[in-house]
Design a protein around this motif. Structure first.
Motif, PDB file in Angstrom:
ATOM      1  N   THR A  59       6.510  -3.028  10.610  1.00  0.00           N
ATOM      2  CA  THR A  59       5.918  -4.312  10.985  1.00  0.00           C
ATOM      3  C   THR A  59       5.576  -5.197   9.790  1.00  0.00           C
ATOM      4  O   THR A  59       5.396  -6.400   9.954  1.00  0.00           O
ATOM      5  CB  THR A  59       4.644  -4.082  11.811  1.00  0.00           C
ATOM      6  N   GLY A  60       5.423  -4.614   8.601  1.00  0.00           N
ATOM      7  CA  GLY A  60       5.053  -5.391   7.421  1.00  0.00           C
ATOM      8  C   GLY A  60       3.598  -5.795   7.389  1.00  0.00           C
ATOM      9  O   GLY A  60       3.191  -6.614   6.564  1.00  0.00           O
ATOM     10  N   THR A  61       2.776  -5.205   8.261  1.00  0.00           N
ATOM     11  CA  THR A  61       1.385  -5.624   8.428  1.00  0.00           C
ATOM     12  C   THR A  61       0.482  -5.046   7.340  1.00  0.00           C
ATOM     13  O   THR A  61       0.543  -3.852   7.032  1.00  0.00           O
ATOM     14  CB  THR A  61       0.853  -5.156   9.796  1.00  0.00           C
ATOM     15  N   LEU A  62      -0.381  -5.890   6.782  1.00  0.00           N
ATOM     16  CA  LEU A  62      -1.437  -5.455   5.860  1.00  0.00           C
ATOM     17  C   LEU A  62      -2.740  -5.504   6.656  1.00  0.00           C
ATOM     18  O   LEU A  62      -3.309  -6.569   6.869  1.00  0.00           O
ATOM     19  CB  LEU A  62      -1.496  -6.393   4.652  1.00  0.00           C
ATOM     20  N   TRP A  63      -3.194  -4.343   7.120  1.00  0.00           N
ATOM     21  CA  TRP A  63      -4.256  -4.303   8.120  1.00  0.00           C
ATOM     22  C   TRP A  63      -5.617  -4.714   7.574  1.00  0.00           C
ATOM     23  O   TRP A  63      -5.858  -4.721   6.360  1.00  0.00           O
ATOM     24  CB  TRP A  63      -4.342  -2.896   8.705  1.00  0.00           C
TER      25      TRP A  63
ATOM     26  N   VAL B 163     -11.660  -2.606   9.054  1.00  0.00           N
ATOM     27  CA  VAL B 163     -11.265  -1.553   9.995  1.00  0.00           C
ATOM     28  C   VAL B 163     -10.872  -0.291   9.231  1.00  0.00           C
ATOM     29  O   VAL B 163     -11.273   0.826   9.590  1.00  0.00           O
ATOM     30  CB  VAL B 163     -10.114  -2.028  10.895  1.00  0.00           C
ATOM     31  N   ILE B 164     -10.106  -0.468   8.166  1.00  0.00           N
ATOM     32  CA  ILE B 164      -9.683   0.686   7.363  1.00  0.00           C
ATOM     33  C   ILE B 164     -10.895   1.410   6.783  1.00  0.00           C
ATOM     34  O   ILE B 164     -10.956   2.644   6.780  1.00  0.00           O
ATOM     35  CB  ILE B 164      -8.710   0.239   6.257  1.00  0.00           C
TER      36      ILE B 164
ATOM     37  N   LEU C  95      -4.307  -2.549  13.852  1.00  0.00           N
ATOM     38  CA  LEU C  95      -4.903  -1.264  14.180  1.00  0.00           C
ATOM     39  C   LEU C  95      -5.806  -1.409  15.400  1.00  0.00           C
ATOM     40  O   LEU C  95      -6.611  -2.347  15.481  1.00  0.00           O
ATOM     41  CB  LEU C  95      -5.720  -0.738  12.996  1.00  0.00           C
ATOM     42  N   ASP C  96      -5.677  -0.485  16.346  1.00  0.00           N
ATOM     43  CA  ASP C  96      -6.578  -0.419  17.494  1.00  0.00           C
ATOM     44  C   ASP C  96      -7.766   0.440  17.057  1.00  0.00           C
ATOM     45  O   ASP C  96      -7.734   1.675  17.151  1.00  0.00           O
ATOM     46  CB  ASP C  96      -5.849   0.195  18.691  1.00  0.00           C
ATOM     47  N   GLU C  97      -8.798  -0.216  16.570  1.00  0.00           N
ATOM     48  CA  GLU C  97      -9.901   0.504  15.918  1.00  0.00           C
ATOM     49  C   GLU C  97     -10.558   1.515  16.851  1.00  0.00           C
ATOM     50  O   GLU C  97     -10.771   2.677  16.464  1.00  0.00           O
ATOM     51  CB  GLU C  97     -10.944  -0.486  15.405  1.00  0.00           C
ATOM     52  N   SER C  98     -10.880   1.110  18.065  1.00  0.00           N
ATOM     53  CA  SER C  98     -11.577   2.034  18.969  1.00  0.00           C
ATOM     54  C   SER C  98     -10.700   3.232  19.313  1.00  0.00           C
ATOM     55  O   SER C  98     -11.183   4.378  19.346  1.00  0.00           O
ATOM     56  CB  SER C  98     -12.008   1.298  20.244  1.00  0.00           C
TER      57      SER C  98
END
Length: 366
Positions: A169-173, A177-178, A143-146
């Motif tokens: 992507t299978g990503t667990l962010w 950030v979440i 994730l691009d937080e900004s």
């Protein structure tokens, strides 16, 4: 005579329907299905159960029993409620429908999500006349937080979708950030939907965060499906969240949207959830073996995944895809979905024998 097609919305006429690849005669590893079937004894038992279902009656008490069984399975908080959908797709459509305001064509509500992500977030927004805004992930698919925080402040989205883990992507962010995105979305009065379609294969569920910090999650919904659990053919999704919010969304649900046969299949699966849990353990183990094998191939990079799929970057995705297809192995070419996915294929993690066949076809097609 005037043409009735001219009355259909122009944006719809300009769209492409959701494409399903022809898989006849192929090893099907393109749709993130659970490749394991039920043992024969359980299939026979399920057949007997379905044979007793009163298909001449509308769905009733068994659907309510299913909701209770899912609430127990998901460890639903006491002040939360649950609604069912004909797959997650219907739930996504209902969420969009809830935010359509009459006469708002010039200033529609916004649906926000990171991209690349699940295409139905944007499609459902367009179907309902809402605006969709996608925020690109970083090059590492984080994730691009900004950028996300800026988009929330600028667009004030009605709904923020966060797939956990993400497709394709299978990503667990990063949970920190979440948390900050949830806080920002709550501060401007919007909903957050944590889409946990691949929850059976992930190391974490966001439900754990909800239980630890209930006050932070008064505007958060969790959406899941039984498709990846092992019932893709049953088409059953469920949405969980604070009871007051779910109560309003449930008003949009078509009557009898879940059939008696689907409900009975799902109840049967939950009664035998240990079988599906064993299948998930096997798929996770196969996923790790596949990552190692793929990364040992020259020019191939498999990204870490917490789902039952792997995103793989290759020297020439289109050539490799066609080569695998010629060898009767069907995967998903996602290389044109988004610039970040250039030369990427998405591979479903299958059984051990399926994965061996897939690896051989991929290696021969490089």
């Amino acid at each position: 005579m005037s043409d009735p097609l001219s009355r259909i919305r122009q944006d719809v006429q300009g769209m492409h329907a959701y494409a399903v690849q022809d898989s006849a005669g192929m090893l099907k590893l393109d749709a993130m299905e659970n490749s394991h079937r039920l043992p024969s004894a359980l299939r026979a038992e399920l057949g007997r159960r379905l044979g007793e279902v009163a298909i001449n009656r509308y769905p009733g008490a068994r659907v309510e029993e299913l909701k209770l069984a899912l609430a127990q399975y998901a460890a639903l908080p006491s002040d939360w409620s649950l609604m069912l959908g004909n797959g997650s797709d219907e739930l996504i459509s209902l969420l969009a429908m809830a935010f359509v305001r009459p006469g708002s064509a010039q200033d529609p509500e916004v649906i926000l999500a990171p991209v690349p992500g699940f295409v139905m977030y944007g499609m459902s927004a367009q179907f309902q006349g809402l605006a969709f805004h996608g925020v690109p992930l970083t090059d590492a698919f984080e994730l691009d937080e900004s950028a996300m925080l800026e988009a929330i402040a600028e667009h004030r989205p009605a709904v923020l979708y966060l797939a956990y883990p993400n497709n394709p992507t299978g990503t667990l962010w990063n949970p920190g950030v979440i948390d900050r995105l949830i806080d920002a979305q709550g501060a401007q009065g919007g909903l957050v939907v944590m889409d946990e379609a691949y929850q059976p294969f992930a190391a974490r569920s966001w439900m754990e965060s909800v239980q630890k910090e209930p006050d932070r999650h008064k505007h958060v919904l969790i959406m899941r499906t039984l498709s990846k659990f092992g019932l893709a053919g049953v088409r059953l999704g469920y949405l969980m969240g604070p009871a007051a919010i779910v109560h309003q969304l449930d008003k949009l649900r078509p009557p009898y949207n879940v059939s008696v046969l689907n409900a009975e299949c799902a109840l049967f699966a939950l009664e035998h959830q240990e079988v599906f849990a064993e299948q998930a353990v096997d798929i996770r183990a196969e996923r790790e073996r596949l990552v190692s094998a793929l990364n040992a191939l020259p020019g191939v990079h498999a990204y870490p995944s917490e789902a039952n799929m792997l995103l793989v970057r290759l020297p020439d995705a289109a050539k490799t895809f066609q080569g695998m297809k010629a060898r009767k192995v069907l995967v998903k070419n996602v290389s044109t979905m988004h610039a970040l996915l250039a030369n990427c294929l998405r591979l479903t993690v299958g059984t051990q024998s399926e994965n061996k066949q897939m690896l051989a076809a991929l290696q021969a097609s490089l």
